[in-house]
Design an enzyme around this catalytic site. Structure first.
Site, PDB file in Angstrom:
ATOM      1  N   ASP A  25      -6.308  -9.445  -0.716  1.00  0.00           N
ATOM      2  CA  ASP A  25      -6.212  -8.788   0.974  1.00  0.00           C
ATOM      3  C   ASP A  25      -5.798 -10.180   1.927  1.00  0.00           C
ATOM      4  O   ASP A  25      -6.722 -10.147   1.888  1.00  0.00           O
ATOM      5  CB  ASP A  25      -7.157  -7.574   1.098  1.00  0.00           C
ATOM      6  CG  ASP A  25      -6.972  -6.548   1.856  1.00  0.00           C
ATOM      7  OD1 ASP A  25      -6.317  -5.738   1.421  1.00  0.00           O
ATOM      8  OD2 ASP A  25      -7.138  -6.770   3.260  1.00  0.00           O
ATOM      9  N   GLU A  61      -1.154  -4.181   1.502  1.00  0.00           N
ATOM     10  CA  GLU A  61      -1.093  -5.536   2.153  1.00  0.00           C
ATOM     11  C   GLU A  61      -1.931  -6.401   0.908  1.00  0.00           C
ATOM     12  O   GLU A  61      -1.970  -7.534   0.828  1.00  0.00           O
ATOM     13  CB  GLU A  61      -1.581  -5.749   3.451  1.00  0.00           C
ATOM     14  CG  GLU A  61      -3.117  -5.511   3.384  1.00  0.00           C
ATOM     15  CD  GLU A  61      -3.786  -4.047   4.476  1.00  0.00           C
ATOM     16  OE1 GLU A  61      -4.407  -4.235   4.476  1.00  0.00           O
ATOM     17  OE2 GLU A  61      -2.666  -3.448   3.845  1.00  0.00           O
TER      18      GLU A  61
END
Length: 595
Positions: free
Chosen positions: A476, A519
């Site tokens: 992440d 993301e």
């Protein structure tokens, strides 16, 4: 191959349709056979006494005096037909001949489309009860049903029944008397057959609509429109427009609904016949005649809306419809004589329909005795078989076109083979492109969530069955929302693309890398232990930390790792990896955690 498969499919489905028709008519024979039904009805035609008031001024009080008592004449017909008349027609029934069960209530039904009808229930003391019906009195309907209904709740007090009929439409009287239980059974039977009839035609039209979208043959579209317009016409013929629309539309609509729906039916009848028989090419004279008929049909449709004399338009439309049917039948016959094979089933279907419509038209014009089967059974039977044979005709036409194409293919074998090969290559290329698009994230060009789920299942089964190590890494990007808010989504997209390139650069042969969402990125590390996954994660973390992303500050990532353990499921494995990533975030980001 595609057309051959279509022909086989068409044949199988039409065979199934034939079986459906057989079942429908088996049920129909049961429903219409009086010996098979527990309910019965009393046909009122022979019981009527008739008086025609040419002055249209007499009232029920006038008729109850001795002056007019003997003016009524006994009916000799089962079903009465007064056609178009300016007279007010009075009908009288003697209650003691009909209302034999005084402890039951009765329903008097007229299945005709009448503008105005009034029933007077005359009691023994001379008083009377008034009930109104017809589409000019829809607010007084006892129930929402297609027929005109009157109720007789206290038969023991009734001595005579008077019916007063008037209107611009043909005055026909097809009426029956039921007890309440008998009427309920009648409704159930009729609704069953009606549902089967309209369900069959709807299924057949939808099937041909799918064929139209597949083949783009206009004949299929006109056939579907013709079938739907026939259902509308039959619905108005059976007064379903009154049952369904009731007080939603103005009264003038019910005066004209039958002639409007008939003209709509003729419109699509002409369009289908011209297109199916290719009259412009095969019979130019008939094509011109039917084109003229098409414009006359449109004029009749407009006239039916605007003219105050509906009776004249009704008669003209009935005659016009028969002429069009005969023209279409002769067109098919001429082409059949010329050897057009596709006209075979067309002629059978059109002959059946022409016969039923002629019988119906002769009944409307009063040339043959009026009978309810002219309204109900004749068009229903004609429509079902005509629809079936026209559908077969369309399938037959496709088969003929296929044969002609095969002969053309034999003459152009080499050229067509090259084209087929080229088309096949194009299809294969298109297939590969579609597969790529279906499995690839558009922004990063990595595997998308759908592809990752599929590969995760494969890798998990291999690990569970072959006892091989399996690890997954969930990455992440830290503070990505802040980047988007500060620099904009375009810069955010650029960072996602840069990250994808970094991951691809260090990707090993058996790794599967994809965008998990937002993301987050997922790396499926097959044949990889927890320690090896930890080393790989640290390598990626370091590369990200040192990489010059298109922002004025360093960008890092947090990593969660989970390895396969006996008893794991895909869900538990991913859940543990997600928890590890969450722990990395809690512990300050830019780090690797193992759950």
């Amino acid at each position: 191959m595609r057309k051959t498969k279509l022909i086989h499919t068409t044949t199988r489905r039409l065979t199934f349709i034939v079986l459906i028709v057989g079942v429908i008519f088996s049920f129909y024979s049961l429903l219409t056979n009086p010996t098979s039904r527990s309910s019965s009805s009393l046909k009122l035609g022979p019981y009527y006494e008739i008086f025609r008031d040419s002055s249209a001024s007499l009232t029920i009080d006038d008729l109850l005096t001795d002056d007019y008592h003997s003016s009524f004449t006994a009916s000799t017909d089962n079903y009465l037909n007064f056609w178009h008349t300016d007279d007010v027609v009075w009908l009288r029934l003697q209650a003691d001949e009909l209302l034999l069960e005084h402890d039951k209530s009765y329903w008097l039904e007229l299945i005709d489309k009448l503008e105005s009808i009034t029933m007077y229930l005359v009691n023994e003391d001379g008083s009377y009860e008034i009930q109104t019906g017809g589409f000019s009195n829809l607010e007084n309907r006892p129930i929402h049903f297609r027929s005109i209904l009157f109720t007789i709740d206290n038969p023991s007090t009734v001595s005579e029944i008077y019916l007063r009929l008037e209107g611009s439409l043909p005055l026909t009287v097809i009426s029956s008397l039921y007890t309440t239980n008998e009427f309920i059974q009648k409704i159930i039977s009729y609704k069953f057959f009606t549902g089967a009839f309209y369900g069959f035609l709807t299924a057949l039209s939808i099937y041909n609509l799918f064929l139209y979208f597949s083949l783009r043959e206009k004949a299929y579209l006109f056939y579907v429109c013709y079938m739907w317009s026939f259902m509308v016409f039959q619905a108005t013929m059976n007064t379903f427009d009154i049952e369904l629309l009731g007080q939603l539309v103005p009264e003038w609509f019910f005066t004209r609904s039958l002639v409007l729906s008939c003209n709509l039916l003729v419109l699509f009848m002409i369009l289908f016949g011209r297109e199916f028989l290719e009259l412009k090419k095969n019979l130019p004279k008939f094509y011109r005649l039917l084109t003229i008929a098409l414009w006359l049909n449109i004029l009749l449709f407009v006239a039916a809306i605007l003219t105050p004399n509906v009776s004249m338009i009704n008669d003209v439309t009935t005659v016009f419809t028969m002429i069009v049917l005969v023209l279409l039948w002769i067109s098919g016959f001429q082409l059949l004589r010329k050897g057009l094979k596709s006209a075979r089933f067309y002629m059978i279907g059109w002959t059946i329909l022409l016969s039923s419509i002629v019988v119906q038209g002769l009944g409307f014009l009063g040339i043959i005795p009026l009978h309810p089967r002219i309204y109900e059974d004749v068009p229903a039977i004609g429509a079902i078989f005509e629809a079936l044979f026209l559908s077969l005709a369309l399938g037959d036409k496709i088969s003929i076109i296929k044969s002609e194409n095969e002969r053309m293919q034999q003459a152009l074998t080499e050229t067509l083979e090259d084209k087929v090969l080229e088309r096949t290559q194009q299809l294969e290329k298109a297939k590969r492109e579609l597969e790529y698009l279906a499995n690839t994230d558009r922004l990063t060009q990595l595997a998308n969530r759908f592809r990752l789920d599929s590969m995760m299942d494969v890798a998990f089964k291999r690990a569970a069955n072959d006892n091989q190590p399996l690890s997954i890494i969930l990455l992440d990007i830290d503070k990505f929302k802040t980047v988007n808010d500060t620099y904009g989504h375009q810069v955010g997209d650029a960072i996602l693309i840069e990250t994808a390139k970094l991951l691809t650069r260090i990707q090993r042969e058996k790794d599967v890398i994809g965008r998990w969402g937002g993301e987050e990125f997922l790396i499926i590390c097959q044949e990889t232990t927890e320690g090896e996954a930890l080393q790989l994660s640290e390598k990626i973390r370091s590369l990200m930390e040192q990489h010059a992303f298109p922002i004025n500050e360093p960008l890092t990532g947090s990593f969660g790792i989970a390895s396969y353990l006996p008893g794991d499921t895909v869900h538990t494995l991913i859940s543990r990896c997600d928890k590890a990533l969450y722990q990395a975030k809690l512990n300050g980001r830019n780090r690797v955690e193992v759950f």
